[in-house]
Design an enzyme around this catalytic site. Structure first.
Site: not given
Length: 390
Positions: A269, A213, A189, A217
């Protein structure tokens, strides 16, 4: 009238003294910051006060706090100093002098710096080897407009002072791995930095934005991570901690999110947490659209002494839980000494004890009063460094 004139003259004299003081070469950055009314946070005080920081670059490794701990495994005997002189990239046969050669081919303790300002367009994701430091201080180093960074089954890595933006998803292909050997890599991603089964990672003073994206992460069992002094902006999904709801290995994940600046134009997020534990402290939140902090599959969050400034219109609530279930899938969210401005609100878990970070001596730090957050995060993102001041 005379009084106003005298006050104006006095103000100009004071301003001149402040400017002169800041550019006086024999004062440390800490002394100059004190004169100017700035406040450096605990990480920056450790190395930015040193006018010889360019000669003492590895000192940075002693300055990290939070779950990454001190990064002293990255320095010491056997340290290889490597300078990037060529912004080009080859995913399979990288040339000496390129970033990929230093980050993937060379094994052992590697401290990577840059010869000059650079825009690096990676042809495939860069898989970073264990015990590698990417140190962009002193130059404008950007990784942008295609593939970006991946930390895959690696440990003891520092990423510092890099601008990463406009990262794009990548089709499966062949790439040189973190062990210096060519390997297949599946679909990736468009994240700025993705951690996969990684540990002891410190990500500090980077500027991340506008990726396909997410920006950062932490997935598939990654743990012992400190994310500090970064500037996250212009992004829908900012930071994901935990791979997916079914990946139970992330129950052991521990992440510190410290001194970061979120916004403008971040949607959600910041972070979203699955399983695991996050200590989110002394961060500056400049608005959000959907939410700032979210969770699912019973994560634990200690939000401590952050400054949350709600958007002028729209959703003022900071938190979000999957299925709006605070006591089951949503996990435990606790707010300690946070400051809420412009109508911001935080729905905390009712009852229960606030889980402590339980830091070791190498990880522990003093959380500052939330009133200081604007000052503590003033220098978030890539630093503009002079010859003696950074």
């Amino acid at each position: 009238m005379a009084s106003k004139h005298n006050n104006s003259i006095l103000g100009r004299i004071v301003l001149a003294i402040l400017i002169a003081s800041f550019f006086t070469p024999n004062l440390t950055y800490a002394e100059k910051s004190k004169i100017m009314g700035f406040e450096m946070n605990a990480i920056d005080k450790c190395w930015r006060s040193d006018p010889e920081w360019r000669k003492n670059r590895p000192q940075l490794a002693t300055c990290s706090v939070g779950y990454a701990g001190k990064m002293t495994n990255n320095i010491g005997e056997g340290l290889i100093h490597y300078k990037v002189i060529d912004p080009s990239d080859d995913a399979i046969n990288p040339k000496p002098g390129t970033l990929r050669y230093g980050a993937s081919v060379i094994q052992g303790k590697v401290w990577i710096t840059f010869e000059r300002d650079m825009l690096i367009q990676l042809v495939k994701p860069l898989l970073i080897s264990s015990f590698t430091t990417i140190d962009g201080r002193g130059f404008d180093v950007q990784i942008a407009n295609n593939a970006c960074l991946m930390i895959f089954k690696a440990t003891n890595i520092i990423i510092h002072s890099i601008g990463i933006h406009h990262c794009k998803s990548q089709a499966p292909g062949i790439v040189i791995g973190p062990n210096g050997k060519v390997m297949p890599l599946g679909q990736v991603d468009g994240d700025a930095i993705r951690l996969v089964s990684a540990s002891k990672i410190w990500i500090d003073h980077n500027t991340l934005s506008n990726c396909e994206d997410g920006l950062l992460d932490v997935t598939r069992g990654s743990t012992d991570v400190t994310i500090s002094n970064n500037w996250f902006k212009f992004q829908d999904k900012v930071m994901l901690l935990g791979h997916d709801d079914g990946y139970v290995r992330d129950q052991n994940m521990k992440v510190t999110v410290l001194y970061n600046h979120f916004g403008p134009n971040c949607n959600q997020r910041m972070p979203r947490i699955r399983h695991g534990y996050a200590h989110v402290a002394n961060n500056f939140y400049l608005g959000w659209l959907q939410y700032a902090i979210g969770g699912s599959t019973e994560p634990s969050l200690k939000s401590e002494a952050n400054l949350f400034v709600a958007p002028t219109s729209g959703r003022k609530e900071i938190t979000w839980r999957k299925d709006n279930n605070q006591n089951r899938n949503g996990g435990e969210f606790h707010s300690i000494n946070d400051i809420f401005e412009n109508g911001a609100s935080f729905i905390a878990t009712k009852g229960g004890k606030v889980r402590k970070p339980n830091y070791t001596k190498e990880q522990v730090f003093i959380v500052a009063d939330a009133k200081s957050v604007r000052s503590l995060t003033r220098a978030s993102g890539v630093l503009r460094c002079g010859k003696t001041i950074c």
